[in-house]
Design a protein around this motif. Structure first.
Motif, PDB file in Angstrom:
ATOM      1  N   CYS A 110      -2.497 -14.090 -21.822  1.00 43.20           N
ATOM      2  CA  CYS A 110      -1.669 -14.983 -22.632  1.00 43.20           C
ATOM      3  C   CYS A 110      -2.530 -15.956 -23.449  1.00 43.20           C
ATOM      4  CB  CYS A 110      -0.723 -15.769 -21.721  1.00 43.20           C
ATOM      5  SG  CYS A 110       0.340 -16.894 -22.639  1.00 43.20           S
ATOM      6  N   CYS A 126      -0.479 -22.430 -15.427  1.00 41.54           N
ATOM      7  CA  CYS A 126      -0.103 -21.009 -15.442  1.00 41.54           C
ATOM      8  C   CYS A 126      -0.871 -20.230 -14.377  1.00 41.54           C
ATOM      9  CB  CYS A 126      -0.382 -20.402 -16.812  1.00 41.54           C
ATOM     10  SG  CYS A 126       0.422 -21.275 -18.156  1.00 41.54           S
ATOM     11  N   CYS A 169       8.597 -18.923 -18.163  1.00 41.65           N
ATOM     12  CA  CYS A 169       7.351 -19.383 -18.794  1.00 41.65           C
ATOM     13  C   CYS A 169       7.281 -20.905 -18.681  1.00 41.65           C
ATOM     14  CB  CYS A 169       7.329 -18.957 -20.268  1.00 41.65           C
ATOM     15  SG  CYS A 169       5.850 -19.502 -21.147  1.00 41.65           S
TER      16      CYS A 169
HETATM   17  S1  SF4 Z   1       3.610 -19.275 -18.056  1.00 46.75           S
HETATM   18 FE1  SF4 Z   1       3.965 -18.839 -20.199  1.00 46.75          FE
HETATM   19  S2  SF4 Z   1       2.290 -19.848 -21.249  1.00 46.75           S
HETATM   20 FE2  SF4 Z   1       1.722 -19.711 -19.109  1.00 46.75          FE
HETATM   21  S3  SF4 Z   1       0.567 -17.820 -18.982  1.00 46.75           S
HETATM   22 FE3  SF4 Z   1       2.656 -17.319 -18.476  1.00 46.75          FE
HETATM   23  S4  SF4 Z   1       3.513 -16.676 -20.396  1.00 46.75           S
HETATM   24 FE4  SF4 Z   1       1.653 -17.756 -20.894  1.00 46.75          FE
END
Ligand code: SF4
Length: 621
Positions: free
Chosen positions: A582, A589, A602
Motif C-alpha cells: 500500500c 497499518c 482501512c
Molecule cells: S489500512 Fe488502509 S492505508 Fe493502511 S495499509 Fe491498509 S489499505 Fe493501506
C-alpha cells in the motif's frame, strides 16, 4: 491420435494382437500337438516343419509356445480383472468419500502393499496347490493394492473437476455422479495401467512357473518352457530362446502400450491430490440477525484449510446480503478467495476444509442441511456457471445427456419431455439448431457455444440464484459481451439474483448492482458498484481500478500493475494484509488490522477530493 501414439505403440499393439490371436486359435492352427513326443528329431534346430525347432523329447517348440501363451496370457488377463474388480471400487470409494473412509482404506492398503508378495504367493500355492486357478487368484490379489492407489488418485483428480462440481451443483446423487462422471474418466488411466499390470503378471507367472509353482506339466507355460529348456542351454539353446524371446516381446509390448496410454492421461500431472486431513470441528459462529427479506445472506462465512505449513484462511469472515433481481459482483486478484467463497456457499468444499458461519437462502440456513437435503437445493434453487466450459462439461458424454439429466432428476421429466425442454433451453440461450447440438459432444462446439450450454444447464431447473464464476474468462473478447448480455437478460426474465465472480472490473462496472472487493480471503470494501468504482475508499480497490486496462488508453500504453505480490495466506503480514503493497501505509497499518466498518476496511481511506486533486496534479491520471 495415431501420430500422438507413435509407431512403437502400434507395433506393440500389433504384436499383442498376434499373440492373443494365436493363443485363442491354438487348437485349430496347423501345428503339431504340444504334448506329442517325437513330432520331430529331438533337439533339432528351426526348420520348415518346426519353425522354433524341437525340444529334448522331440515336441514342437512353436506349438508349446503358442499353447503356453494361453496359460500365461490367461493368467495375465484374469489376474488383472480380479485386481481391478476388487481395487477399483475401493479406490473410487476412498477418492470420492475422502476423510475417514479414505484414511481407513489407504491404511489397510498400505499394510497390504508392504506384505512380501513372493512369500504370500509361495505360501498360498504351497498350501492350496499349484494350479491355474490358484495362481490367477494369488496374482490378482497381489495386484489389488496398486489398483486401489491408482484408482484413488484418478478419482481425486476428477472429483475436483468442474464437470463433477457442476453435477453436484445440479443436485445429482453421488452414485449417479460416480457412474456417469467419474467412472468413464477413471476408465482411461485404468485401461493404461491394465496393460502394464498384464506385463507384471506375465513376468510373475513366468517366475512362479520357473520355480515349479505354477501350472504343472504337461500343460506348457512360458516360464515352465524356460525352466525345462535350461538344461539344454548348450546343446539346443533354441528351446530356451524361443519362449524367452516371445515372452520378452510380449511383456515389452504390454509395457509400451500401457506407458503410451498413461502418458496421455497421467493423473499426476494435475497435481490436484490434496493432503489427507483428519476431520475437524466446525468453526464457532458469532451472533447475527437472519434477514428473511433477503434471498441470499452470508454471515461470517469462513473456510480454512489445515496444511503442513499452517492454517490457510481462504475465506475469512465474509458477510453479505443479496435480493432478488440484483447482481452482486465479487472482485479481487487471483487467490483472493472469490471462487472459494462461491464453493463455501454451495457447500462444494474439499474434505480437508474447516467451515464456519452461515448461509441463508430465503431465511433457511443451508449450512445445517444434510448432503441429501443440499442436493435438493443445488440445481432447483442454486445454479452455477463455471469459468471454463470445456472442463465444466463431461467430455465423454453428449450435450443432450448432460442438459436433460437435471430435468429428469429434479423435475421428473421423461426422456421425451426432457429432450423437448432441453431444445427450448438451448434455443433460449441463443444456440442455433439446438436439436443438432444435443447430439454433439463438447469438443464439437466453440467456446462461446459451450458456455451457453453450461448456462442452459444451470438454468434448467429455474434457480433463484445463479452463480457465475468468471464466466467469460475462457472466452474470446467478442463472445464475452454476448454471454454477459445473455446472463443479464435471463436475470431480468426470470427475476433471479446473480452472483458474478470476476477479476475484470469493466465487466463488473457494467453489469453489477453491488460489489464486494476481496483481499486475502476478507472483504475489504463493499457497496453499490457505481459508488465503489466512482469513489473507492480502500487503496486496494483504487489500485485494482488503476490496474484495469481502459479502451481510452493509448495503443502502446504500459499496463499498470499493483506493486508487490498477493500475500502468503499461511503467513499474512501483521496489521493490514495490504500494508506491504500500500502506498499510503503508515505505522498503525503494520500494527493493527483495520476492521470492516461501514463499506471499507482501512485506517486511512482515500478522500475523493484528494484523489481528484492528485489526478489533476498528475495530468489526468
Ligand atoms: S489500512 Fe488502509 S492505508 Fe493502511 S495499509 Fe491498509 S489499505 Fe493501506
Amino acid at each position: 491420435m495415431r501420430s500422438r501414439l507413435g509407431w512403437g505403440f502400434w507395433a506393440s499393439a500389433g504384436w499383442i494382437g498376434l499373440v492373443l490371436l494365436a493363443a485363442v486359435l491354438a487348437d485349430v492352427l496347423p501345428l503339431a500337438r504340444y504334448d506329442e513326443t517325437l513330432a520331430g528329431p529331438p533337439r533339432s534346430g528351426p526348420s520348415a516343419a518346426h519353425p522354433f525347432g524341437t525340444d529334448g523329447l522331440g515336441r514342437d517348440v512353436l506349438s508349446r509356445v503358442v499353447h503356453g501363451a494361453r496359460v500365461s496370457l490367461g493368467v495375465g488377463v484374469g489376474a488383472v480383472l480380479l485386481g481391478l474388480g476388487i481395487g477399483a471400487p475401493l479406490g473410487i470409494l476412498a477418492g470420492y468419500r475422502r476423510r475417514a473412509t479414505d484414511a481407513v482404506i489407504m491404511a489397510v492398503n498400505d499394510v497390504a502393499q508392504a506384505f512380501p508378495a513372493l512369500v504370500f504367493a509361495l505360501a498360498v500355492v504351497a498350501f492350496a496347490g499349484a494350479n491355474l486357478r490358484n495362481v490367477l487368484i494369488v496374482l490378482g490379489v497381489l495386484g489389488v493394492p496398486s489398483w486401489v492407489r491408482l484408482i484413488r488418485g484418478a478419482t481425486l483428480t476428477y472429483a475436483d473437476r468442474e464437470f463433477v462440481l457442476a453435477a453436484r451443483v445440479l443436485g445429482t446423487r453421488d452414485r449417479r455422479i460416480l457412474w456417469r462422471e467419474i467412472v468413464p474418466n477413471v476408465a482411461v488411466p485404468a485401461a493404461s495401467y491394465a496393460f502394464i499390470g498384464m506385463a507384471v503378471v506375465v513376468v510373475a507367472e513366468g517366475s512362479l512357473a520357473f520355480l515349479g509353482l505354477s501350472v504343472q506339466a504337461p500343460t506348457p507355460t512360458w516360464g515352465g518352457l524356460i525352466n525345462e529348456g535350461r538344461t539344454l542351454l548348450e546343446s539346443a539353446p533354441h528351446v530356451v530362446l524361443a519362449p524367452s524371446v516371445v515372452m520378452f516381446l510380449t511383456v515389452l509390448s504390454f509395457n509400451l502400450v500401457g506407458d503410451r496410454l498413461r502418458s496421455l492421461t497421467d493423473v499426476r500431472e494435475s497435481g490436484l491430490e490434496p493432503v489427507r486431513q483428519a476431520a475437524a470441528a466446525p468453526l464457532p459462529s458469532a451472533e447475527h440477525e437472519v434477514r428473511a427479506d433477503c434471498l441470499l445472506q452470508a454471515e461470517d462465512l469462513r473456510t480454512h484449510f489445515v496444511t503442513p505449513r499452517g492454517v490457510v484462511k481462504a475465506v475469512d469472515g465474509v458477510s453479505f446480503t443479496l435480493r432478488r433481481g440484483r447482481t452482486l459482483a465479487i472482485v479481487g486478484e487471483s487467490g483472493s478467495g472469490k471462487s472459494m467463497l462461491i464453493r463455501s456457499i454451495l457447500g462444494l468444499l474439499p474434505g480437508s476444509s474447516v467451515r464456519g458461519g452461515h448461509v441463508y437462502l430465503s431465511g433457511d440456513d443451508l449450512t445445517g442441511y444434510s448432503p441429501a437435503r443440499m442436493r435438493s437445493v443445488l440445481g432447483p434453487r442454486l445454479g452455477t456457471v463455471f469459468q471454463d466450459p470445456m472442463t465444466a462439461l463431461n467430455p465423454v458424454r453428449t450435450i443432450g445427456t448432460q442438459v436433460t439429466e437435471p430435468l429428469r432428476v429434479h423435475l421428473g421429466m421423461n426422456r421425451r419431455q426432457a429432450r423437448a425442454e432441453a431444445v427450448r433451453l438451448l434455443a433460449s440461450v441463443g444456440i442455433p439448431d439446438p436439436e443438432r447440438t444435443l447430439r454433439r459432444h463438447p469438443h464439437q462446439l466453440s467456446g462461446g457455444m459451450r458456455q451457453r450450454v453450461t448456462i442452459a444447464m444451470a438454468l434448467s431447473c429455474g434457480p433463484d440464484v445463479l452463480f457465475a464464476d468468471e464466466p467469460t474468462t475462457a472466452l474470446d473478447v467478442t463472445i464475452q459481451d454476448q454471454v454477459l448480455r445473455l446472463l443479464h437478460r435471463l436475470r431480468e426474465e426470470r427475476d433471479m439474483a446473480v452472483v458474478l465472480v470476476s477479476h475484470d472490473l469493466s465487466v463488473v462496472a457494467r453489469w453489477a448492482d453491488e460489489v464486494i472487493v476481496m483481499y486475502a480471503g476478507k472483504v475489504v470494501e463493499r457497496g453499490p458498484a457505481a459508488e465503489v468504482f466512482a469513489r473507492p475508499r480502500m487503496p486496494y480497490t483504487e489500485a485494482l481500478l488503476q490496474a484495469a486496462p481502459r479502451l481510452t488508453d493509448p495503443v502502446h500504453h504500459r499496463l499498470r500493475v499493483i506493486p508487490g505480490r498477493p500475500p502468503d495466506l499461511v503467513d499474512l503480514p501483521r496489521g493490514c494484509a495490504f500494508q506491504p503493497r500500500c502506498p499510503y501505509a503508515r505505522d498503525r497499518c503494520a500494527r493493527e488490522a483495520p476492521p470492516l466498518t461501514g463499506s471499507y476496511a482501512c485506517w486511512y481511506p482515500r478522500d475523493h477530493a484528494e484523489v481528484l486533486k492528485e489526478r489533476a496534479d498528475s495530468g489526468g491520471r
